[in-house]
Design an enzyme around this catalytic site. Structure first.
Site, PDB file in Angstrom:
ATOM      1  N   CYS B 386      -2.326  -2.873  -6.088  1.00 32.37           N
ATOM      2  CA  CYS B 386      -1.955  -1.908  -4.930  1.00 32.37           C
ATOM      3  C   CYS B 386      -1.602  -0.620  -5.430  1.00 32.37           C
ATOM      4  CB  CYS B 386      -0.368  -2.298  -4.488  1.00 32.37           C
ATOM      5  SG  CYS B 386      -0.176  -3.845  -3.529  1.00 32.37           S
ATOM      6  N   GLN B 394       1.711  12.850  -0.414  1.00 33.70           N
ATOM      7  CA  GLN B 394       0.202  12.920  -0.148  1.00 33.70           C
ATOM      8  C   GLN B 394      -0.325  14.233  -0.057  1.00 33.70           C
ATOM      9  OE1 GLN B 394       0.150  10.065   2.798  1.00 33.70           O
ATOM     10  NE2 GLN B 394       0.827   8.268   1.463  1.00 33.70           N
ATOM     11  N   GLU B 420      -8.643  -3.962  -5.902  1.00 34.47           N
ATOM     12  CA  GLU B 420      -8.113  -5.305  -5.027  1.00 34.47           C
ATOM     13  C   GLU B 420      -8.513  -4.890  -3.558  1.00 34.47           C
ATOM     14  OE1 GLU B 420      -4.695  -7.775  -6.052  1.00 34.47           O
ATOM     15  OE2 GLU B 420      -5.135  -8.738  -4.228  1.00 34.47           O
TER      16      GLU B 420
END
Lengths: 604, 532
Positions: B386, B394, B420
């Site tokens: 993750c 951000q 992933e």
């Protein structure tokens, strides 16, 4: 990864990751030739299919793609919910400035629990209660500090969690204070215990209001049944332990480990027991000494009383005379033992010294050998080539890899065939076996001459092991005419004509062959193990016949066994011989080309 | 799986579309799709009602806009609904499907007797009140938010099943019992809320399964398959539970920022009722009450992530944290990050992961900017499980730094890595940007005129697949004179040029690999077993 795209007009080559790709600028590429992105498969973005079509992502992707082909686009952001930097008025009080960066990288292993003090944190409601409680206290009485209050609440919570974990299910009996107090242990001091009794009512109230659950909400963990599989609030389940594959080896290993553990425990126990015995004996010694002392004291008293003088020697302890035995034993110099269990430094030998020593030994041996040879060779000319050299040259050509083989009959099947013998050398003293089994002997590395039976092992396609043999038939007579041979080649058409095979069973080669096949086994009296160690002399001319068969028998025994029993598990010959050949002190043997092996074998 | 439904719907509208007609406020229910005014785009967009709750006498609707990410789902008042247009009703279940569903309900994994018993015991207020009575919701005004939500759901639910008949209703009930074992009469309000939510969710899932034209069994299978996949490794899930469709926390206070969560996160269910959840910036502990939080702050001594610093430059630091050793901290981190990561799962514990935390420093301490987690042993060669930049940080270029760091670690390990899957939308864009940067830099720095995909992969620690993906995506992989070539297009070079200029002004965040003090951690067999 690269499969060719379907529906192309013609085949294009697949894109390989190993393929060298020219890096070109756009102006170097003829646009006509650039015929689409054929047969490069579209690789998935990795975003879930359902989300890939999302409006904002698509907008961003198409914007970046447009940018990739040179269009002018403004950068597109995917909108996200708000984040506002609030001027948290009390940020300064909440987070004091107390961080100073160490010069080196931080290394830290304390956990959150270690760093956050008492787990229970007082709520506003608790605070009201605390103020009220402190206010109602008699003025001189102990005021309860926040920290103490939290400690008490934390204690209640942890005791309840431990003793009544299912309080939330059965609310009828919340643990009464007396019972709770029994579990305090020494975590609360006397004064605070009094406060705790008051706080208890508050705690109980809070806990009941929470339906028996912990006052500070906790995460929902799995309850041990799989019904909570679908509950999204249940988190951080224990992961199943990956099953370790159970094999006989791991079993054996664990057994070994357990045994070792047992042994270690045993020895530790013995050690302790011995220490105990020693201490017991020491105690006895002290007791005895004390007895002596007491007796002496009494004697002194008696002596004084009676005025006896002399014989005082018995009343004092003399230094024990050193026993002569001690003298004979030299004092043991204690060598400091290294922690890692290695021999102490003093015994460290330099590699160079070891090498030099070895070199010297070798040279000495060589000299000794040389001088011993010189005497019998006196008056002769030595014609052997490279007698002392190490033959490491691997022969090439068609003869390469062939091992000379001697065949003879063993009186009884070798132990390896019976499956119970411990080795080749358990041969019975009396040769009385019923079924002789041919034993093949593999000799040295140098390729044998053509008429000696020889084997070669090679690896075929698919890992098949192929054993080639050579020299096993009766050799054809050399006087067979070429014409006759030619005739035999074309004999099929003419049935009337019977080919002439000139054969004499008494010809030299035949006798030789038979002799070889019937030659007796190696002398059982000679310990074959010695022969095993004994080097085989590489004969310079590649002649193998002359090599004494006894040697051969020994050196090749293992391989021969392999052949005899058709067990080809062992690597036949090649790899194992070089070490034996390279021994410099090999006995010098003249090539005995034509001697029948049977003789050499026994006489040697 | 609202998005999945949406996608299939977009593809094949005639199969999916339910009945259409004009609706009124009173007849609206969960699952209805209608046009809702979206403030940012200033237009009406098709949206699905995921939940209904009543505040001050007026119902509020939790809507998911089609083709918008779930993070933009929101509560809207009725004034924003466009009821002049026809709404799309959730597809009624076909009677033909029923035997299948019943059969599924009595599969061995649930014991039918106990389930039905529980189902009967549970009071169903919706039944007694009859379908479509909004009066009930008005009665419950004073109830807390969650319970109000629950009540409404029950009402709505009963109405929904009322269309189809009793068998379906029982079925929904059975499923809810299956999902939430605590749905007993003694359950507290919160669990009741959860269970009724589960009831809604269950029926939603069953209806969605039917909408897809498939029986329930494939879905069950996929869920089990998913869990099976998670059992040994992995951190992502694709079939999130239906309760988690609705964001459950209102606001978070982290340090000096107030952040709106984007997605559901399994913080204790009690916190869903709080206006604000306070999160300690350093230990990431969570508090529903401000006073408690203040008390915690008075005691908490942590000033940086509780692990070893493995990288430090003038701007940021990286800390490495073992999930097994810092279980509480890592759990807190996962709970927090779940608020912003849709596909992350907290199904299993944090033990098999390492966490790499990026922080900034000031005199207050090391503030977490973002992190990525990484499996200690990834069977699929993932180098990131993750990855998240906290929303307040951000769009400052930190994401790229995190990604770069993950690849630096892979380089140290001598492995090729890839994140992933599934990636989120933001994740995909972030990675694409990084990949483009990396590949273009490598090609420009390449002195020779030839290279191979393998070489590019080896130098960047990217998988060959990702390299090809990037080249292809940038239209750089061409077929020229009978062979493949890499084309540095003018557009790419221009982009690069602009970027360089921009960085000259704004400065560029970069990592200095030499400052990494890290060796790939080695775990003994005993460490790798995940029990404690």
């Amino acid at each position: 990864m690269t499969r060719s795209g379907a529906g192309n007009r013609f085949r294009t080559r697949k894109l390989s990751t190993k393929q060298s790709l020219a890096v070109l600028r756009e102006n170097q590429i003829d646009s006509v030739d650039d015929d689409a992105q054929r047969n490069i498969p579209q690789i998935e973005t990795g975003v879930e299919r359902g989300e890939e079509i999302e409006h904002h992502l698509q907008a961003a992707i198409s914007a970046s793609q447009a940018a990739a082909v040179g269009a002018k686009v403004t950068q597109i952001f995917i909108p996200t919910p708000n984040t506002t930097e609030i001027t948290v008025s009390n940020y300064e009080t909440l987070y004091p400035k107390r961080f100073s960066q160490p010069a080196s990288y931080i290394r830290f292993s304390s956990t959150v629990e270690d760093c956050s003090g008492t787990a229970y944190c007082m709520s506003a409601e608790d605070e009201k209660f605390l103020e009220k409680m402190n206010a109602t206290k008699r003025p001189g009485g102990q005021q309860c500090k926040v920290e103490e209050f939290e400690r008490i609440m934390d204690l209640f919570e942890s005791i309840a969690q431990e003793k009544q974990p299912y309080m939330s299910i059965d609310m009828s009996t919340v643990m009464p204070y007396d019972e709770m107090a029994a579990h305090f242990g020494d975590s609360l001091s006397g004064e605070i215990v009094k406060i705790a009794a008051v706080v208890y009512s508050h705690w109980k109230e809070q806990r009941v209001a929470r339906g028996g659950s912990p006052i500070i909400p906790i995460l929902k963990f799995e309850q041990g049944h799989d019904k909570d599989d679908g509950d999204p609030y249940v988190c951080f389940r224990r992961r199943e332990v990956r099953q370790v594959r159970k094999t006989r080896r791991t079993d054996a290993q664990s057994t070994e480990k357990l045994k070792k553990l047992r042994q270690e425990f045993d020895s530790a126990r013995n050690l302790v027991r011995d220490v105990l015995t020693r201490e017991c004996m020491r105690k006895t010694i002290f007791q005895v000494e004390y007895g002596i002392f007491e007796s002496r004291r009494q004697i002194i008293g008696v002596k004084r009383k009676n005025g006896i003088r002399g014989d005082d020697e018995d009343l004092i302890n003399h230094k024990p005379k050193k026993r002569p035995v001690d003298q004979s034993v030299p004092p043991i110099t204690r060598v400091p033992i290294r922690h890692d269990g290695k021999p102490p430094e003093t015994e460290l030998r330099q590699l160079a010294a070891v090498k030099a020593e070895k070199e010297k030994q070798r040279a000495d041996k060589f000299q000794a050998l040389k001088s011993s040879r010189r005497v019998p060779k006196h008056g002769f000319v030595d014609l052997t080539e490279k007698a002392f050299s190490e033959s490491t040259v691997v022969p090439k050509g068609p003869d390469a890899n062939f091992c000379g083989v001697q065949t003879y009959y063993l009186p009884s099947p070798p132990p390896s065939c019976e499956g119970n013998g411990s080795g080749l050398f358990d041969l019975p003293e009396e040769p009385s076996g019923p079924t002789p089994i041919p034993i093949l002997q593999v000799s040295s590395k140098s390729p044998p001459s053509r008429d000696v039976p020889a084997f070669r092992r090679r690896r075929g396609r698919g890992g098949r092991i192929i054993v080639d043999r050579r020299g096993h038939g009766i050799p054809r007579d050399d006087d067979l005419d070429d014409i006759i041979l030619d005739r035999m080649k074309h004999s099929e058409e003419d049935e009337d004509y019977s080919p002439i095979f000139v054969r004499s069973s008494n010809s030299d080669p035949h006798i030789q062959y038979r002799a070889r096949m019937l030659s007796p086994p190696p002398d059982p009296q000679v310990n074959p193990a010695q022969h095993m160690r004994r080097p085989v002399m590489p004969s310079p001319g590649g002649m193998q016949l002359g090599t004494p068969a006894a040697l051969l028998a020994a050196t090749a025994a293992q391989h021969a066994m392999g052949f005899a029993g058709y067990k080809l598990t062992q690597h036949p010959g090649q790899q194992q011989h070089p070490q034996q050949q390279q021994q410099p002190n090999a006995p010098q043997l003249p090539p005995l080309a034509n001697r029948p092996p049977a003789h050499a074998q026994v006489r040697r | 799986m609202p998005t999945r439904d949406a996608s299939t719907e977009a593809g094949t509208p005639d199969v999916q579309t339910g009945e259409k007609s004009i609706a009124t406020i009173a007849t609206l229910r969960v699952g209805v799709k209608l046009y809702v005014y979206h403030e940012n785009s200033k237009e009406h967009r098709l949206a699905e009602i995921l939940s209904i709750q009543t505040r001050k006498g007026t119902p509020h609707y939790y809507v998911h806009y089609e083709e918008f990410n779930k993070r933009l789902d929101e509560w809207v008042p009725p004034t924003r609904l466009d009821l002049t247009r026809e709404v799309e009703w959730p597809r009624p279940d076909k009677p033909a499907k029923k035997p299948e569903k019943v059969a599924k309900a009595s599969t061995p994994r649930e014991t039918p007797t106990s389930v039905s018993g529980r189902a009967q015991k549970r009071p169903r207020r919706g039944d007694s009140l009859g379908p479509g009575t909004p009066t009930l919701s008005q009665k419950n005004n004073k109830k807390s938010r969650t319970s109000a939500l629950a009540e409404d759901d029950v009402v709505v639910q009963s109405e929904a099943v009322g269309d189809v008949g009793t068998p379906e209703e029982e079925e929904a009930d059975e499923e809810s019992a299956d999902i939430d074992p605590k749905a007993t009469p003694t359950a507290t309000t919160t669990t009741a809320a959860a269970s009724s939510a589960a009831a809604r969710a269950a029926s939603a899932s069953s209806s969605s399964a039917k909408q897809n034209g498939a029986s329930g069994s494939p879905e069950t299978f996929s869920k089990e398959h998913e869990i099976e996949k998670l059992r040994t490794s992995g951190s992502m899930t694709q079939s999130a539970h239906e309760i988690s469709r609705v964001r459950n926390l209102s606001k978070l206070q982290i340090g000096k920022y107030e952040v709106e969560p984007w997605y559901f996160s399994p913080y204790p269910v009690e916190y869903t009722e709080e206006e604000m959840v306070y999160i300690c910036e350093f230990c990431l502990s969570y508090f529903g009450e401000e006073r408690r939080f203040q008390r915690h702050r008075a005691k908490c001594t942590l000033l940086h992530p509780p692990g070893n610093e493995i990288y430090r430059d003038s701007a940021v630091s990286f800390f490495e944290i073992d999930g097994r050793r810092q279980r509480t901290w890592c759990r807190n981190l996962c709970l927090l990050s779940k608020c912003f990561l849709d596909h992350k799962t907290l199904y299993y514990d944090v033990d098999p992961f390492l966490f790499y935390i990026m922080t900034t420093r000031d005199e207050y301490g090391c503030h977490m900017i973002g992190y990525f987690s990484k499996e200690k042993e990834s069977a699929e060669g993932y180098n990131v499980a993750c990855i998240l930049t906290l929303p307040q940080y951000q769009r400052h270029g930190y994401g790229k730094l995190l990604i770069a760091f993950s690849y630096e670690l892979s380089k140290r390990e001598g492995k090729l890595g890839s994140p992933e899957k599934p990636l989120s939308d933001l994740g995909l864009l972030g990675y694409r940007a990084y990949w483009q940067d990396t590949i273009v830099d490598l090609l420009l720095g390449n002195k020779g005129l030839e290279t191979t995909i393998d070489e590019l992969a080896g130098m960047s620690a990217m998988t060959t697949q990702d390299v090809i993906h990037t080249l292809q995506n940038l239209n750089m992989l061409r077929y020229f004179k009978g062979q493949h070539v890499i084309c540095l297009t003018d557009a790419i070079l221009n982009q690069k040029q602009k970027q360089v200029e921009k960085q000259k002004i704004k400065g560029k965040r970069t990592l200095d690999p030499d400052l990494i003090q890290w060796k790939p951690p080695v775990f003994t067999a005993a460490n790798r077993t995940w029990n404690w």
